[in-house]
Each structure stands twice: as structure tokens, then as C-alpha cells.
Enzyme design. Structure first.
Site, PDB file in Angstrom:
ATOM      1  N   ASP A   1      -2.093   7.213   5.319  1.00 31.94           N
ATOM      2  CA  ASP A   1      -3.151   6.265   4.963  1.00 31.94           C
ATOM      3  C   ASP A   1      -3.389   5.384   6.182  1.00 31.94           C
ATOM      4  O   ASP A   1      -2.539   4.586   6.559  1.00 31.94           O
ATOM      5  CB  ASP A   1      -2.696   5.423   3.761  1.00 31.94           C
ATOM      6  CG  ASP A   1      -3.696   4.322   3.410  1.00 31.94           C
ATOM      7  OD1 ASP A   1      -4.778   4.239   4.036  1.00 31.94           O
ATOM      8  OD2 ASP A   1      -3.378   3.526   2.499  1.00 31.94           O
TER       9      ASP A   1
ATOM     10  N   LYS B   1     -12.996  -1.382   6.831  1.00 29.07           N
ATOM     11  CA  LYS B   1     -12.322  -2.304   7.732  1.00 29.07           C
ATOM     12  C   LYS B   1     -12.813  -2.062   9.160  1.00 29.07           C
ATOM     13  O   LYS B   1     -13.547  -2.855   9.714  1.00 29.07           O
ATOM     14  CB  LYS B   1     -10.820  -2.169   7.581  1.00 29.07           C
ATOM     15  CG  LYS B   1     -10.387  -2.539   6.141  1.00 29.07           C
ATOM     16  CD  LYS B   1      -8.926  -2.350   5.876  1.00 29.07           C
ATOM     17  CE  LYS B   1      -8.618  -2.328   4.393  1.00 29.07           C
ATOM     18  NZ  LYS B   1      -8.733  -3.646   3.753  1.00 29.07           N
TER      19      LYS B   1
ATOM     20  N   TRP C   1       0.818  -1.218   0.000  1.00 28.37           N
ATOM     21  CA  TRP C   1       0.000   0.000   0.000  1.00 28.37           C
ATOM     22  C   TRP C   1       0.845   1.259   0.000  1.00 28.37           C
ATOM     23  O   TRP C   1       0.518   2.242  -0.695  1.00 28.37           O
ATOM     24  CB  TRP C   1      -1.019  -0.044   1.143  1.00 28.37           C
ATOM     25  CG  TRP C   1      -1.962  -1.185   0.936  1.00 28.37           C
ATOM     26  CD1 TRP C   1      -1.995  -2.365   1.616  1.00 28.37           C
ATOM     27  CD2 TRP C   1      -2.958  -1.291  -0.102  1.00 28.37           C
ATOM     28  NE1 TRP C   1      -2.960  -3.195   1.077  1.00 28.37           N
ATOM     29  CE2 TRP C   1      -3.563  -2.558   0.023  1.00 28.37           C
ATOM     30  CE3 TRP C   1      -3.394  -0.450  -1.114  1.00 28.37           C
ATOM     31  CZ2 TRP C   1      -4.586  -2.996  -0.828  1.00 28.37           C
ATOM     32  CZ3 TRP C   1      -4.410  -0.871  -1.965  1.00 28.37           C
ATOM     33  CH2 TRP C   1      -4.994  -2.143  -1.813  1.00 28.37           C
TER      34      TRP C   1
END
Lengths: 360, 360
Positions: free
Chosen positions: A171, A195, A102
Site C-alpha cells: 500500500d 495525496k 493502515w
């Protein structure tokens, strides 16, 4: 109905009481004679839902008044570019910490729209650790430093946020509201909701307002954070159902002790798993350096791939599901987001102990 | 539960049977032991939902195989810029037909990322009509022409799509799948789902594949149509719940006669209203030129604003709701999307007749 233990990396388990409430009011929200998914986003019922969710998020994450909270679409993936478009003018630059899949994606996409450099890479160590502060190489005139606070695939996280001389942009998709945020350090935090917070289809951006009008770019409407801030994220039709369910999750978190409590639960859940791994005399093994172990995504290996396959199959037989590791790293991954009951983790650790005894 | 007649311009009425089915399976989709909003987008249950929705959309809209169908986020608003990014290189240009609020927004946003010009404007006529083909002024070397097939706010639509020498690119947000599309004429069609097709949070793009790899731009991942096409729109977490419900709506449309039948129903619904307006001796009046009357958003005025306010209030008292016109045009707006029952429109026309008799 027999409810499974869902260890998916996302979307993920949500509180059963919220699912039940959503189901109950699905045909007729607040006596309006229609479903919440049929209602106008400009109607008073829905606008209250969105305002309440914004207020609840602000309280839970203790977001200062000079930060905007935006409810957007396109996931963290769109944010990889959008953050850089909104926070960098054409002659400014930012550094990116590359901690894995990511972090790398964020770096690549931001590079397509702005002047970006890699300030640290975990590649040589197989993306199994986070950097110490003194390993991060900041170039002169760096505007900010981007980090991925938790790498969902690699199973690593920043135990402490970096202490550097520039603001952080993070992030936090996979550890959103599972830990406190020291806003002094940040210009912007973003992440997908799917999530820790609710259904897919919603991304949240929290940004220091004074940074938002300095890019000097003529951005398209949807890509301009100021458009969303000025309209309380109602400038175009928002992802209403996702915001509505997230609102319920945020209320649930507030009435269950807030982020402090969910930080505590995250520690308990992950410790249960790491303890079994660490006490297995190496039969279960974590590829991750101890200081960087994720509390959200616990990754471990068994002695060989055949055993890993058998482990995942036998676990599924007793409703412990979505444990297969990401194809990049293999092995087993148990994702333990905010709504994961500790009892589910105990069911998994019991299974792990039995499985290792039976197959050792 | 007493169900209202919801004339909202969007989001909008959905079929009750679909809401009931969604409610019924909300806690435990397909016996999986979890809600569809908790499931992994990489799991077989959800992947089948998405593939089925893609296939159903392709059948319903009769989309040729050489067109990609993409399920995206950010609404039509993001598409205003994204279409131009993906369909124009830096030295190509496109013309835009400005038919009102949405045509103008599309033009403005596309201008921020590409070489765009206005090929026609309805401004002088107060955006109450669409252009004849010979009024559209195409510049040399125009790559394509953008139109808004139906203007939700102005209540106008292209009765026939323009016959011009370049391909069309169309925002069909507010008449998606309420009319057949002649794909020969189009390079791309896009729109939000939240009017004719399902819940908010989902945009659909149908694009001629051979046009997608010619922009020569280094686009960020989410903004690149090819990324989504190559991954069947599963490259990042999609807006799963919206796609899931839309899939049900598409099935419902197929089993109710497909687009032909919904075109017929749109004609019936809007004719019921326009007939009352036209037979009211000018008491109700439509600001829209007859050839351009929308079948989706029927706009009309009463003799004065006081009566309009009274009309909207009395209508709401008998559960005819969300009839207030957009602030730009005032008056009354009845939006009649695919799932609007003809009986609801008849309830409205009965009310209109009574109201005009009582207040004339």
C-alpha cells in the site's frame, strides 16, 4: 484570492497551474461544446485522456510492460480485501507487516477473504518504527509479504523496502510516486490517488500480470483485476474527473523532472522540518525512530497539549492549515505531498522557530 | 462557446448553471483559499457539502428515516455483488428479473456471492419488454426480488414496479430521481450517479436499515454497508468532487419542482420522440413493447443501417451528438436524463421530421 498553505494528510494541495487549467476548460473541453464531466467515457476525447494518463503513469513510475496499471474506485480500503482476493487462492497464504493504523486495517480486511498472518507488529513500540529485515517472520509457503510503505497517521515509512525471499505487495497510498519503485521486488502496488496524485475517488493498482489469473476464485466483475486489465479500466464507467485531473498532475510531474526530482523535493521539504525539530533542544519532538521518519507526514509534539492547540491556532491565523495531528497520536502533523511548495514548508519552519522563541 | 445537445447514455448533460457555478468557485471554495478538490474530507466545509447532499437526496426521493443513504464507489457494477453480500445470508436466496444487459449482469455477479435464481427472462422476446406480475416466478422462501427499473441499453422500463409478495431490490441507475419511489415496496435501491444526478465516480445506495445486519457474513470493510452507514459515508475518503457536484444538481432539482416535475419533464421529452416515431408510418420504428418504453433511453431504427449511419452523422453536424445506439441493439438511442432541456429534444424531433422527409 489568497491561497493557503494546506498541510492536510489528504486530499491535499495540487499545483495551482493545474487547477487554473482545469477551471479554464471546465465548460468546454477541447472545443467539444460540453464539460469533461458530461462527456461519454466511450467518447474519443475521454478515452484519450485515460490512455494518456495510463501511459504517463507507466513512464513516471517506470512500470515494466508485464505489469498492468488499473484505475479503480473504493480507495485503498477496498484494495485491502481486493488484493488478497486476486493474489491468493483459497489454500495459499500471505504475511502482513503491521506498522500502524493502515497496516492493521489491510491485515484485518485481507483476513476476511484469505489466509493471512501477521509477520511483524510495531505495536509494542507504539508503531513508531519499521522492522529490520531480520525481524520479519515469514512462515513457510508464504506467497507474498504485504507492507504499508508509509503510514500516514503514524508518520513512519520504510526507508528501504524489505529484502525478503518472497515478493512484496505494498500500500503506497501516501508516498505514491514520491520515490522510485524497484519492480523486481513487487507483485503489486496500490494506493489512493488523493495525496500525491490528484483528487479523491480514484485508486491505482499496478500488478504483475502473471499473478492475476491464479486465484481460482469466481470473483464478481468489479472485484476481478482481470476485468479491469482487459478493458483498460473502461469496463464500467471510471471516475473520469479524478483521472482527468490526475493526468494533468502526471504531465506536470514529467515536465518537472519526474520521480527523481520529486524524491529530491520530498527530502528537502521533510529535512527542513526535521532540522527545526532536531535543533529545538527537545522543545519540538518527533515520536518516530530516526530511520523510519516519513518524508510525507511529519509528526511532532510540543511540550504540552495546550501549546499544541495554541500552535495550531496561531498557524491557521497565517494560513498554515490542517496541521492538527490525527486523534490517535495527537500533536502536530504536517503532510508534504508532491505538490506542496517548498516555500510553504519554509513559511511553516519560520513560524515554528518564532513560536518556540515566543513560548519557550 | 456553442453548447451541444448531448444525448449520451451516460455520463450526460448537466445543467449549465451548475457547471458555471462549479467553474466559478473551483479555485477558491467558500473563501477557503483552496479548491474543493484539495480540501480535507474531514474539514467542516466538505462535511457540510456531504451532509447537505444526503439531506437533499432524502427530501427529493422522500426516503423514510429508517432507510440509510450511502454514497459509494465502484458504480452499479460493484453493487451487483455488494447488494447480495449484504442482504442475503449464506442459506437465503433471491430472485432476479432478467430484462436485458444490466439485469443479466446483476444476476451473474450476485450469483457469484449468493444463492440467486432467475425469476423471469425477457431473452425469448429479445429483451424488448418487462414482465407482467403474474409472469414472475417466485420460488418458495425467496428473500427479495431484484429488478432493473430501466434498461439503458434495451430502452425498456418498468412502467409500474412489480407487485409481488417479497420486497424489491432495484438497480435504478438510469432512472434515479426521474420517478417517485414507493419505499413500502423496497428493501434497497441503488444506482450510479452519472446519468440523472451528477458526474461519474459515485454510486448511491438507499437501504432499509433493519435488513443490513442480518447477513451473518464477515465482510471486508468497504463491502459492508453498515460501515458506510455508521460513518455517514465518510469512513474512507469519499468521491468528493462527484458528491459536491451532485449536491448542486439535487438543489437545482428541489428548486425546480422536485421529482414530480422531473417525472413530468421525462414524460414530455420521451413523448415528443415517441410521437414522431409513431407518426412516421413505420419509417422510424421502436423495437420496444409499448407498455415498457423507457422515458430515459429512447431507441429507434430507420429503414436500414445505411440511413441510420447517415442520420447519426447529419445529426452530429448540427450538434445533436452521442445518438449512436449501443452495439448490442444498433439503431439510434437518444438518452434523455433529468438535465436534458426540452428544447434539445425539440431540436432532435425537428431534425427527425426533416430527415425522414428528405430521405423517404
Amino acid at each position: 484570492m489568497s491561497r493557503v498553505h494546506n498541510f492536510s494528510a489528504g486530499p491535499c494541495t495540487l499545483p495551482l497551474e493545474i487547477l487554473e487549467e482545469t477551471q479554464k476548460e471546465f465548460l468546454d473541453f477541447a472545443g467539444n461544446g460540453m464539460s469533461i464531466i458530461e462527456d461519454s467515457h466511450r467518447g474519443s476525447s475521454y478515452m484519450k485522456i485515460q490512455q494518456d494518463a495510463l501511459a504517463s503513469f507507466r513512464r513516471l513510475a517506470d512500470v515494466p510492460d508485464d505489469f498492468a496499471i488499473l484505475f479503480l474506485q473504493g480507495g485503498a480500503t477496498l484494495q485491502f480485501a481486493q488484493t488478497a482476493m486476486n493474489l491468493l487462492s483459497s489454500d495459499e497464504k500471505a504475511g502482513y507487516v503491521n506498522t500502524g493504523v493502515w497496516g492493521q486495517k489491510a491485515l484485518e480486511d485481507a483476513s476476511r477473504v484469505a489466509n493471512i498472518y501477521e509477520a511483524w507488529s510495531g505495536k509494542d513500540k507504539g508503531f513508531t518504527t519499521t522492522p529490520d529485515d531480520n525481524e520479519i517472520e515469514l512462515q513457510q509457503d508464504t506467497k507474498w509479504l504485504h507492507i504499508t510503505s508509509n503510514e500516514t497517521i503514524g508518520g513512519i515509512r520504510f526507508g528501504n523496502m524489505p529484502e525478503v525471499d518472497v515478493p512484496l505487495v505494498a500500500d503506497m497510498s501516501s508516498d505514491f510516486l514520491s520515490r522510485k519503485i524497484d519492480w523486481e521486488k513487487f507483485d503489486l502496488v496500490y494506493g489512493g490517488a488523493q495525496k500525491n496524485l490528484g483528487p479523491a475517488g480514484l485508486a491505482i493498482v499496478i500488478a504483475r500480470r502473471e499473478t492475476l489469473n491464479k486465484h481460482g476464485r469466481d470473483l464478481p466483475t468489479y472485484l476481478d483485476y482481470q476485468f479491469h486489465d482487459k478493458s483498460d479500466s473502461l469496463g464500467n464507467t471510471p471516475p473520469m474527473f479524478s483521472i482527468y485531473v490526475m493526468g494533468k498532475v502526471l504531465n506536470w510531474m514529467e515536465s518537472n523532472g519526474g520521480v527523481d526530482e520529486f524524491e529530491r523535493r520530498a527530502d528537502i521539504r521533510s529535512s527542513l522540518l526535521y532540522d527545526v525539530i532536531d535543533n529545538s533542544e527537545g522543545w519540538y519532538s518527533s515520536p518516530v525512530e530516526a530511520k523510519s521518519r516519513s518524508l510525507m507526514n511529519v509528526i511532532f509534539h510540543l511540550p504540552d497539549e495546550t501549546l499544541e492547540k495554541q500552535f495550531i491556532e496561531e498557524a491557521a491565523n497565517i494560513d498554515l492549515i490542517n496541521l492538527k495531528g490525527h486523534r490517535n497520536v495527537g500533536g502536530v502533523r504536517a503532510s508534504l505531498y508532491n505538490a506542496m511548495p517548498i516555500e510553504s514548508v519554509e513559511t511553516l519552519t519560520d513560524f515554528m522557530k518564532n513560536f518556540s522563541q515566543n513560548n519557550r
